[in-house]
Each structure stands twice: as C-alpha cells, then as structure tokens.
Scaffold this motif. Structure first.
Motif, PDB file in Angstrom:
ATOM      1  N   HIS A  27      45.336  31.643  39.613  1.00 52.60           N
ATOM      2  CA  HIS A  27      44.870  30.451  40.306  1.00 52.60           C
ATOM      3  C   HIS A  27      43.685  29.835  39.570  1.00 52.60           C
ATOM      4  O   HIS A  27      43.607  28.612  39.406  1.00 52.60           O
ATOM      5  N   VAL A  28      42.760  30.671  39.122  1.00 57.28           N
ATOM      6  CA  VAL A  28      41.601  30.168  38.386  1.00 57.28           C
ATOM      7  C   VAL A  28      42.047  29.540  37.066  1.00 57.28           C
ATOM      8  O   VAL A  28      41.574  28.468  36.682  1.00 57.28           O
ATOM      9  N   THR A  29      42.976  30.178  36.380  1.00 57.01           N
ATOM     10  CA  THR A  29      43.507  29.631  35.127  1.00 57.01           C
ATOM     11  C   THR A  29      44.164  28.276  35.381  1.00 57.01           C
ATOM     12  O   THR A  29      43.932  27.313  34.642  1.00 57.01           O
ATOM     13  N   TYR A  30      44.961  28.193  36.425  1.00 55.01           N
ATOM     14  CA  TYR A  30      45.625  26.942  36.789  1.00 55.01           C
ATOM     15  C   TYR A  30      44.602  25.833  37.045  1.00 55.01           C
ATOM     16  O   TYR A  30      44.725  24.726  36.532  1.00 55.01           O
ATOM     17  N   LEU A  31      43.576  26.135  37.843  1.00 60.95           N
ATOM     18  CA  LEU A  31      42.557  25.131  38.165  1.00 60.95           C
ATOM     19  C   LEU A  31      41.795  24.702  36.911  1.00 60.95           C
ATOM     20  O   LEU A  31      41.520  23.506  36.723  1.00 60.95           O
ATOM     21  N   ALA A  32      41.464  25.636  36.056  1.00 62.23           N
ATOM     22  CA  ALA A  32      40.744  25.310  34.819  1.00 62.23           C
ATOM     23  C   ALA A  32      41.593  24.429  33.916  1.00 62.23           C
ATOM     24  O   ALA A  32      41.096  23.451  33.337  1.00 62.23           O
ATOM     25  N   GLN A  33      42.874  24.728  33.794  1.00 62.28           N
ATOM     26  CA  GLN A  33      43.766  23.924  32.961  1.00 62.28           C
ATOM     27  C   GLN A  33      43.915  22.500  33.479  1.00 62.28           C
ATOM     28  O   GLN A  33      44.093  21.566  32.706  1.00 62.28           O
ATOM     29  N   ARG A  34      43.811  22.322  34.785  1.00 64.69           N
ATOM     30  CA  ARG A  34      43.925  20.988  35.379  1.00 64.69           C
ATOM     31  C   ARG A  34      42.576  20.278  35.467  1.00 64.69           C
ATOM     32  O   ARG A  34      42.490  19.158  35.959  1.00 64.69           O
ATOM     33  N   GLY A  35      41.491  20.942  35.032  1.00 63.96           N
ATOM     34  CA  GLY A  35      40.176  20.312  35.010  1.00 63.96           C
ATOM     35  C   GLY A  35      39.452  20.313  36.338  1.00 63.96           C
ATOM     36  O   GLY A  35      38.484  19.585  36.527  1.00 63.96           O
ATOM     37  N   ALA A  36      39.906  21.134  37.268  1.00 60.63           N
ATOM     38  CA  ALA A  36      39.274  21.211  38.585  1.00 60.63           C
ATOM     39  C   ALA A  36      38.156  22.249  38.565  1.00 60.63           C
ATOM     40  O   ALA A  36      38.096  23.108  37.692  1.00 60.63           O
ATOM     41  N   HIS A  37      37.278  22.160  39.540  1.00 64.80           N
ATOM     42  CA  HIS A  37      36.244  23.168  39.774  1.00 64.80           C
ATOM     43  C   HIS A  37      36.702  23.976  40.983  1.00 64.80           C
ATOM     44  O   HIS A  37      37.532  23.532  41.753  1.00 64.80           O
ATOM     45  N   TRP A  38      36.144  25.176  41.174  1.00 67.89           N
ATOM     46  CA  TRP A  38      36.595  25.995  42.289  1.00 67.89           C
ATOM     47  C   TRP A  38      35.470  26.809  42.884  1.00 67.89           C
ATOM     48  O   TRP A  38      34.497  27.134  42.216  1.00 67.89           O
ATOM     49  N   MET A  39      35.634  27.099  44.168  1.00 68.37           N
ATOM     50  CA  MET A  39      34.768  28.017  44.907  1.00 68.37           C
ATOM     51  C   MET A  39      35.705  28.906  45.712  1.00 68.37           C
ATOM     52  O   MET A  39      36.381  28.427  46.623  1.00 68.37           O
ATOM     53  N   LEU A  40      35.772  30.174  45.330  1.00 65.21           N
ATOM     54  CA  LEU A  40      36.687  31.104  45.973  1.00 65.21           C
ATOM     55  C   LEU A  40      35.908  32.261  46.587  1.00 65.21           C
ATOM     56  O   LEU A  40      34.942  32.745  46.002  1.00 65.21           O
ATOM     57  N   THR A  41      36.327  32.703  47.729  1.00 65.91           N
ATOM     58  CA  THR A  41      35.725  33.853  48.378  1.00 65.91           C
ATOM     59  C   THR A  41      36.163  35.109  47.638  1.00 65.91           C
ATOM     60  O   THR A  41      37.335  35.256  47.311  1.00 65.91           O
ATOM     61  N   VAL A  42      35.224  36.018  47.369  1.00 63.71           N
ATOM     62  CA  VAL A  42      35.544  37.294  46.739  1.00 63.71           C
ATOM     63  C   VAL A  42      35.141  38.396  47.704  1.00 63.71           C
ATOM     64  O   VAL A  42      33.993  38.458  48.135  1.00 63.71           O
ATOM     65  N   LYS A  43      36.089  39.242  48.041  1.00 64.21           N
ATOM     66  CA  LYS A  43      35.790  40.388  48.899  1.00 64.21           C
ATOM     67  C   LYS A  43      35.483  41.599  48.019  1.00 64.21           C
ATOM     68  O   LYS A  43      35.911  41.666  46.868  1.00 64.21           O
ATOM     69  N   GLY A  44      34.741  42.548  48.567  1.00 68.71           N
ATOM     70  CA  GLY A  44      34.304  43.712  47.822  1.00 68.71           C
ATOM     71  C   GLY A  44      35.412  44.495  47.156  1.00 68.71           C
ATOM     72  O   GLY A  44      35.238  45.029  46.069  1.00 68.71           O
ATOM     73  N   ASP A  45      36.585  44.565  47.775  1.00 72.54           N
ATOM     74  CA  ASP A  45      37.661  45.354  47.191  1.00 72.54           C
ATOM     75  C   ASP A  45      38.433  44.607  46.106  1.00 72.54           C
ATOM     76  O   ASP A  45      39.292  45.175  45.457  1.00 72.54           O
ATOM     77  N   GLN A  46      38.114  43.329  45.878  1.00 74.95           N
ATOM     78  CA  GLN A  46      38.829  42.554  44.865  1.00 74.95           C
ATOM     79  C   GLN A  46      38.237  42.717  43.473  1.00 74.95           C
ATOM     80  O   GLN A  46      38.936  42.578  42.490  1.00 74.95           O
ATOM     81  N   CYS A  47      36.951  42.944  43.390  1.00 80.06           N
ATOM     82  CA  CYS A  47      36.297  43.040  42.086  1.00 80.06           C
ATOM     83  C   CYS A  47      35.158  44.039  42.174  1.00 80.06           C
ATOM     84  O   CYS A  47      34.008  43.648  42.326  1.00 80.06           O
ATOM     85  N   PRO A  48      35.463  45.343  42.089  1.00 74.41           N
ATOM     86  CA  PRO A  48      34.405  46.347  42.197  1.00 74.41           C
ATOM     87  C   PRO A  48      33.292  46.136  41.176  1.00 74.41           C
ATOM     88  O   PRO A  48      32.131  46.358  41.460  1.00 74.41           O
ATOM     89  N   ALA A  49      33.629  45.679  39.971  1.00 73.84           N
ATOM     90  CA  ALA A  49      32.595  45.455  38.954  1.00 73.84           C
ATOM     91  C   ALA A  49      31.626  44.365  39.401  1.00 73.84           C
ATOM     92  O   ALA A  49      30.420  44.477  39.207  1.00 73.84           O
ATOM     93  N   CYS A  50      32.145  43.317  40.026  1.00 75.29           N
ATOM     94  CA  CYS A  50      31.282  42.214  40.458  1.00 75.29           C
ATOM     95  C   CYS A  50      30.393  42.612  41.627  1.00 75.29           C
ATOM     96  O   CYS A  50      29.253  42.190  41.710  1.00 75.29           O
ATOM     97  N   THR A  51      30.904  43.417  42.532  1.00 68.48           N
ATOM     98  CA  THR A  51      30.103  43.764  43.693  1.00 68.48           C
ATOM     99  C   THR A  51      29.098  44.857  43.401  1.00 68.48           C
ATOM    100  O   THR A  51      28.181  45.073  44.165  1.00 68.48           O
ATOM    101  N   SER A  52      29.245  45.540  42.267  1.00 65.70           N
ATOM    102  CA  SER A  52      28.293  46.590  41.926  1.00 65.70           C
ATOM    103  C   SER A  52      27.242  46.108  40.935  1.00 65.70           C
ATOM    104  O   SER A  52      26.422  46.883  40.479  1.00 65.70           O
ATOM    105  N   ASN A  53      27.277  44.826  40.572  1.00 63.16           N
ATOM    106  CA  ASN A  53      26.370  44.254  39.573  1.00 63.16           C
ATOM    107  C   ASN A  53      26.501  44.954  38.229  1.00 63.16           C
ATOM    108  O   ASN A  53      25.557  45.088  37.479  1.00 63.16           O
TER     109      ASN A  53
END
Length: 141
Positions: free
Chosen positions: A88-114
């Motif tokens: 979805h992010v790749t699609y939005l970037a290719q179309r030139g859109a910006h995005w704000m997506l909710t990220v839950k803790g179980d979706q990206c452990p690296a992001c939630t652990s800093n």
C-alpha cells in the motif's frame, strides 16, 4: 493546513480510506455486504467505493479503490492499521500521494522498540508510557 477547496483526489485533499459492513444487508442466504470507501475528510463526501466480497478482504481492494480517483498526487491518504502494508505504501508513493497509517505494536516490532533497524527510531518513541490526566486537564509524567 490543507487546501479545503481541492477535491476529488487533487493536490491539497485529505482522503480517509475505511471499510464498513452494511448493517441490515445480511440475509438468510447471503453474508452482509462489505464496502471499502475513500471519503473527503473535510466534507465527508464519498469519492470512490468498491465492494469487498466474501472471497477477499480490504487489503486486496485498496489499490482498486484509489485507482478510481483522478490523480492522488499531493493528496494525504489516511487509513487504519489493516492498511499498514508495504504494498500500500509503495502504491501511494508511486502515485505521488502522502500517507498517514496507524501502526500497531505487533505490526513492526523494530519500530515499537526504537531499534536502530527502524528508520527514524531515534526521532520518536512509540513505547513511551501513557500519560495520566490530572484534574487540571494536563498530563502528568
């Protein structure tokens, strides 16, 4: 601030993508109808919609939904955690859109652990303890 006069996927528009199951649409022989829609966040007007049949889900209908918009270049697209997908992010970037997506803790452990593995980890802390409200309406540490 976004330009409130731009509509229909033109620059300056903010669009919310969300799926809803149509209440009362289930019958004895059919499942309830589920629709994925893109709505203008300023007016609430639905700009595009697509059915999500029982053999698929919202994830597979995301691009098909936004393909109905003229040109999302410069548009801010918001969506819930279900749509926090690399495709979805790749699609939005290719179309030139910006995005704000909710990220839950179980979706990206690296992001939630800093973790350094997550880009921008040093600039945010998603695991900070929640603040508690005080009687004055301010948050306490």
């Amino acid at each position: 601030m976004l330009d409130r006069d731009s509509r229909d996927g033109r620059p300056g528009t903010s669009i919310a993508v969300d799926g809803k199951t149509m209440r009362g649409s289930r019958t004895r022989h059919t499942t309830a109808r589920h629709v994925l829609a893109a709505a203008d966040q300023h007016t609430g007007a639905v700009l595009a919609s697509t059915d999500v049949d029982s053999t698929t889900n919202e994830i597979t209908r995301f691009a098909a939904l936004l393909d109905q918009l003229h040109d999302p270049h410069g548009t801010v697209v918001t969506a819930d955690a279900l749509h926090c997908q690399r495709d979805h992010v790749t699609y939005l970037a290719q179309r030139g859109a910006h995005w704000m997506l909710t990220v839950k803790g179980d979706q990206c452990p690296a992001c939630t652990s800093n973790s350094p593995a997550c880009p921008g980890a040093s600039s945010r802390s998603l695991t900070a303890p929640p603040a508690t409200a005080t009687a004055a309406g301010r948050s306490a540490p």
